[in-house]
Design an enzyme around this catalytic site. Structure first.
Site, short mmCIF file in Angstrom:
data_model
loop_
_atom_site.label_atom_id
_atom_site.label_comp_id
_atom_site.label_asym_id
_atom_site.label_seq_id
_atom_site.Cartn_x
_atom_site.Cartn_y
_atom_site.Cartn_z
N HIS A 516 0.85 -1.18 0.00
CA HIS A 516 0.00 0.00 0.00
C HIS A 516 0.89 1.23 0.00
CE1 HIS A 516 -3.17 -2.64 2.35
NE2 HIS A 516 -2.88 -3.12 1.16
C1 LIG Z 1 0.12 -9.40 -1.76
C2 LIG Z 1 -0.75 -8.21 -2.03
C3 LIG Z 1 -1.98 -8.10 -1.39
C4 LIG Z 1 -2.79 -6.99 -1.62
N1 LIG Z 1 -4.01 -6.94 -1.02
C5 LIG Z 1 -4.80 -5.87 -1.21
C6 LIG Z 1 -6.09 -5.80 -0.58
O1 LIG Z 1 -6.54 -6.71 0.10
N2 LIG Z 1 -6.83 -4.68 -0.77
C7 LIG Z 1 -6.39 -3.64 -1.52
O2 LIG Z 1 -7.09 -2.63 -1.60
N3 LIG Z 1 -5.20 -3.70 -2.16
C8 LIG Z 1 -4.40 -4.78 -2.02
N4 LIG Z 1 -3.19 -4.86 -2.68
C9 LIG Z 1 -2.81 -3.74 -3.56
C10 LIG Z 1 -3.39 -3.86 -4.98
O3 LIG Z 1 -2.94 -5.02 -5.60
C11 LIG Z 1 -2.99 -2.63 -5.79
O4 LIG Z 1 -3.51 -1.49 -5.14
C12 LIG Z 1 -3.52 -2.61 -7.22
O5 LIG Z 1 -3.19 -3.75 -7.94
C13 LIG Z 1 -2.98 -1.36 -7.90
O6 LIG Z 1 -3.41 -1.26 -9.23
P1 LIG Z 1 -2.45 -0.53 -10.29
O7 LIG Z 1 -3.13 -0.56 -11.60
O8 LIG Z 1 -2.05 0.79 -9.73
O9 LIG Z 1 -1.13 -1.43 -10.28
P2 LIG Z 1 -0.97 -2.98 -10.69
O10 LIG Z 1 -2.26 -3.67 -10.64
O11 LIG Z 1 0.14 -3.54 -9.92
O12 LIG Z 1 -0.50 -2.89 -12.21
C14 LIG Z 1 0.67 -2.19 -12.61
C15 LIG Z 1 1.26 -2.89 -13.82
O13 LIG Z 1 2.22 -2.02 -14.44
C16 LIG Z 1 3.32 -2.79 -14.89
N5 LIG Z 1 4.47 -1.88 -15.03
C17 LIG Z 1 5.14 -1.24 -14.04
N6 LIG Z 1 6.11 -0.47 -14.56
C18 LIG Z 1 6.05 -0.60 -15.91
C19 LIG Z 1 6.79 -0.04 -16.99
N7 LIG Z 1 7.75 0.86 -16.77
N8 LIG Z 1 6.47 -0.43 -18.25
C20 LIG Z 1 5.47 -1.32 -18.48
N9 LIG Z 1 4.74 -1.88 -17.49
C21 LIG Z 1 5.02 -1.51 -16.21
C22 LIG Z 1 3.48 -3.84 -13.83
O14 LIG Z 1 4.21 -4.96 -14.30
C23 LIG Z 1 2.03 -4.16 -13.48
O15 LIG Z 1 1.53 -5.23 -14.26
C24 LIG Z 1 -2.36 -5.96 -2.49
C25 LIG Z 1 -1.13 -6.08 -3.14
C26 LIG Z 1 -0.33 -7.20 -2.92
C27 LIG Z 1 0.96 -7.32 -3.64
#
Ligand SMILES: Cc1cc2nc3c(=O)[nH]c(=O)nc-3n(C[C@H](O)[C@H](O)[C@H](O)COP(=O)(O)OP(=O)(O)OC[C@H]3O[C@@H](n4cnc5c(N)ncnc54)[C@H](O)[C@@H]3O)c2cc1C
Ligand code: SF4
Lengths: 589, 246
Positions: A516
């Site tokens: 987080h």
């Molecule tokens: C173990 C775990 C448990 C969690 N549990 C919870 C929960 O219970 N409740 C909750 O609210 N949240 C939880 N989270 C957090 C939640 O997963 C994230 O808040 C959410 O996935 C964020 O979405 P996002 O689109 O910002 O990032 P993500 O879903 O992580 O997607 C980002 C993507 O961008 C890609 N990327 C990064 N940099 C680059 C680049 N330079 N070029 C190309 N691609 C790139 C990455 O590979 C990834 O696939 C948890 C996270 C983890 C790891």
């Protein structure tokens, strides 16, 4: 030299939760959309099939689904007097990698932040005056209110099939739900999950102490469910291999089987995997993005022109890309000027381990990622800041997310770490131990920020991002005070031994705490203290929008993805209804 | 472990070591000649006698001295007793050997670029070593420490002396020649626990004995029909592992 490719209209950097939502929502525009994802493709079948997916060593300890820090990592120090050193192994947080991002291996606890969280400064000042805000703390409003976001929260909850119980329907408080939540238009799409013995004990104890318990809102489906997009979820098995694991039955909402297959039906959409974006390109004015440079699996560099760039590369990745690209003014903690990297925050958590006698069977191996019971009585603006001595609070709850034995081996304080007595204690407590946890908020502070490291580099030659972070006075007080509340509940649950704990102080990059990470590119109404306007559009570069928890001005006592998902829908709407009709700054500077 | 009399083994290694050097030279000109292989074959059965289960699994990373150390250390950390299996009989030595021989041991997912500095504990692992190198150097260090303080190799000490040394390494009281005692111990203990509690597929937790001991039903978990029924009741089960479905 980078090979120049044919331009696209919309380019998404990163294809996880937020990238997936925006790709799906923009399909109706007919624009040419390209998503670039650094990791590989993944699907439930064959990647998350039983029993192989229940591999604790491979997924929970060796982090197979997560970022590979031998290639890309960051450096860390507690304060500016220290020299930051590389995070050489994953620990405190586990950023995702590959299609679906961290959405494939999250727990699924899916909140709406409280109205206070979105308007933290104005509500605090209205109630207590400016003087309550400690020196150096940046308490800021989001620039968007809970009421404005309500329909978007609703949309994300329906996409994910959240199981829960409303506590405030159109202003009417409902016992058994979260009576502190903001008014919602609709009940959750699914009823709460089944309760464990630990959950039942917590609920009873919390009620007896005069608190207001309610089931944790969960993206683990309590029943077979079809969402408004026609995507069907299986019913959760309570398999206990959820956090850090994929889900075999599509009971855990993940972008890879919800929004992404719909986005992929759009003939104008393309996904390129193994495409790692190095930086965003700006024109000579520095006020317009012209595309990105990315590196493919063969190490070839490509220039991908685009009219609009959306950063959806997770909170940390988005801030790093802005720093690498020169988007927005980097934060300088000495002069307190600049906005990119400012307001980094985390989760200041604490709690208590509750050891029961051997006649109390918790059987915690039966569990689901977001199965639990909570109270919000000490969270957000729901308690007296003056009396408690800190701002922000935390959500207190008892969860049963599984008891995988390499990592779940609770023993009471004073037990040795090895030897015959350790073994005896491990066996004695394995099936009889519960928890009360405080998911503490983390207010943003002048001392905590992100910038570029002067020394270390990633395998592509880019400087690593440097994290300067510690739990300061407000957070230390919050953790130490709320773990006493946790212990009080633990004793009321009938715990024979109750051991209070806090996250490590000083903050440590080593033990897992939560993924987080928030702030670094925050939204707001004032470009001097926010990198983005209320639509998450970069003030300085209006054809770049930013998603993810990096936009939070401070972190709430709640998991981030509810508002992260809601904001992705909010941004998509702003793009469709406003920006694409008339490209340019949506809020005058 | 009794057969691993260290003096005999060291004497044996001297012979084989010498012979290997000769054999290596011979092999360069005459690959696979009988002369080159005779000393090894001659000594082999005697050295390995009595270690049947180890001979079956073999060592992918440890040399025989290291393997003897690891087994003695595992026996100290998790001895066999009435509560349940010891780490040795659970197969933890094989587990650790395979981990160190494989991707983890060789530094997969570990950022190993310099410069290096010790840093504060909260900055985490900062060694210019892969886990395999770290464990190997630490084994030699602990053995040197045992020789210095107790005049014997660790594996030749009585259980109480081994436990005393492990406590000194654990608490960082032991001054080791190369690695930091506490950090090395943490890594070794973590590997031990992974093997002990992990899926038998990886070489430890043999026959799921450890899961049986603690009451973990293994995989896959299908509890939607029973989670309410078994609230506050023991759940009858026979553990299954990933290996069982192979
Ligand atoms: C173990 C775990 C448990 C969690 N549990 C919870 C929960 O219970 N409740 C909750 O609210 N949240 C939880 N989270 C957090 C939640 O997963 C994230 O808040 C959410 O996935 C964020 O979405 P996002 O689109 O910002 O990032 P993500 O879903 O992580 O997607 C980002 C993507 O961008 C890609 N990327 C990064 N940099 C680059 C680049 N330079 N070029 C190309 N691609 C790139 C990455 O590979 C990834 O696939 C948890 C996270 C983890 C790891
Ligand atoms: S606990 Fe439920 S949602 Fe989580 S992985 Fe298992 S079946 Fe899927």
């Amino acid at each position: 030299m980078a090979t120049r490719l044919n331009p696209v209209d919309v380019l998404l950097v990163g294809y996880g939760w937020t990238g997936g939502i925006i790709a799906k929502e923009l399909a109706s525009t007919g624009l040419k959309i390209l998503a670039l994802e650094r990791g590989g493709p993944r699907d439930t079948n064959p990647d998350f099939l039983e029993p192989a997916k229940d591999d604790e060593l491979r997924f929970a300890l060796r982090h197979e689904l997560m970022q590979d820090v031998s290639k890309e990592t960051l450096t860390f120090r507690n304060n500016r007097a220290q020299t930051a050193l590389p995070m050489r192994q994953l620990g405190s947080f586990l950023p995702g990698n590959g299609v679906g991002g961290a959405g494939v291996h999250w727990n699924g606890v899916t909140w709406r932040f409280n109205p206070w969280d979105h308007s933290a400064r104005s509500q605090t000042v209205a109630k207590y005056g400016e003087k309550i805000i400690p020196e150096g703390m940046f308490l800021q409003d989001w620039g968007v209110t809970y009421d404005e976001l309500e329909p978007y929260y609703d949309k994300f909850e329906k996409t994910c099939g959240i199981s829960g119980k409303a506590g405030n329907l159109n202003g009417a408080k409902i016992a058994g739900g979260n009576v502190f939540e903001g008014p919602r238009k609709n009940e959750y799409p699914n009823p709460p999950l089944k309760q464990t013995h630990g959950g039942a004990l917590f609920e009873k104890a919390a009620k007896e102490l005069g608190y207001n318990p309610f089931p944790t809102p969960s993206a683990n489906a309590s029943r077979v469910y079809t969402n408004p997009d026609g995507v069907t979820f299986g019913e959760c098995h309570y398999c206990g291999f959820c956090e850090r694991f994929g889900c075999e039955v599509n009971a855990k909402a993940s972008p890879h089987f919800t929004v992404m297959p719909i986005a992929a039906k759009n003939p104008n959409f393309e996904l390129r995997t193994h495409a790692n974006v190095m930086r965003v390109l700006l024109d000579s004015t520095g006020k317009k993005a012209t595309g990105v440079v990315y590196v493919d699996a063969r190490g070839r560099e490509f220039e991908q022109p685009a009219d609009l760039v959306v950063l959806s590369a997770y909170a940390l990745g988005n801030v790093a890309l802005m720093l690498w690209s020169g988007i927005g003014k980097p934060y300088d903690p000495v002069t307190n000027a600049g906005v990119v990297g400012r307001s980094y925050a985390y989760q200041a958590s604490s709690g208590a381990t509750v050891f029961f006698d051997e006649k109390t069977w918790l059987n915690s191996f039966m569990g689901a990622g977001s199965l639990g019971v909570n109270i919000d009585d000490f969270n957000a603006g729901n308690y007296d800041f003056e009396k408690m001595g800190f701002i922000g609070g935390g959500g207190i709850g008892s969860s049963t997310s599984g008891a995988r034995p390499i990592q779940f081996r609770p023993v009471p304080p004073g037990t040795p770490r090895w030897g015959a007595d350790w073994k005896k204690a491990t066996v004695k407590h394995y099936l009889h131990t519960g928890n009360v946890s405080n998911q503490g908020s983390n207010m943003a502070h002048r001392a905590n920020y992100l910038d570029l490291d002067p020394t270390y580099r990633d395998i592509y030659g880019r400087p690593l991002m440097r994290m300067t972070m510690d739990f300061l006075d407000n957070e230390q007080k919050q953790m130490r005070s709320l773990n006493q509340k946790c212990a009080e509940i633990g004793r009321a649950m009938g715990g024979a031994i109750v051991e209070p704990r806090t996250n490590p102080i000083p903050y440590s990059i080593v033990p897992y705490q939560s993924t987080h990470n928030t702030g670094g590119a925050v939204m707001g109404a004032d470009p001097r203290v926010s990198a983005l306007n209320k639509y998450c559009q970069v003030w300085d570069v209006p054809n770049v929008f930013v998603t993810g928890a990096c936009v939070f001005p401070q972190n709430a006592g709640k998991n981030p993805t509810g508002p992260v998902g809601a904001l992705a829908y909010w941004i998509a709407d702003a793009l469709k209804e406003k920006y694409l009709k008339k490209p340019g700054a949506l809020v005058p500077v | 472990m009794q057969e691993d009399k260290s003096v005999d083994r060291r004497g044996f290694l001297k012979v084989v070591g010498g012979a290997s050097a000769v054999a290596g030279a011979a092999a360069a000109t005459q690959p696979g000649t009988a002369a080159a292989q005779t000393p090894m074959q001659h000594n082999m059965p005697a050295a390995a006698a009595g270690a049947a289960s180890d001979r079956l699994s073999g060592w992918a990373f440890f040399n025989p001295d290291e393997a003897a150390f690891v087994k003695a250390a595992l026996d100290t950390l998790i001895p066999a007793d009435a509560t349940g299996p010891g780490a040795v009989e659970a197969g933890c030595a094989t587990y650790i050997d395979r981990q160190l021989a494989g991707a983890y041991g060789r530094g997969a997912r570990l950022y190993l670029q310099g410069p290096f500095a010790q840093g504060a504990p909260q900055q985490g692992y900062q060694l210019p070593l892969t886990p395999a190198e770290h464990i190997r150097i630490g084994i030699a260090d602990v053995n040197a420490y045992a020789r210095k303080t107790k005049q014997k190799l660790f594996q030749d000490l009585a259980p109480a002396d081994r436990a005393a040394i492990m406590t000194e390494v654990d608490t960082g009281k032991a001054e080791l020649a190369n690695v930091a005692a506490g950090g090395w111990f943490n890594m070794f203990l973590a590997l031990t626990m992974e093997g002990y509690f992990g899926d038998p597929m990886y070489g430890g937790n043999k026959d799921k004995a450890v899961w049986k001991m603690i009451g973990f039903p293994g995989v896959p978990g299908m509890y939607s029909e029973v989670i309410e029924q078994y609230r506050n009741k023991p759940y009858p089960h026979t553990p299954k592992s990933i290996q069982d479905f192979a």
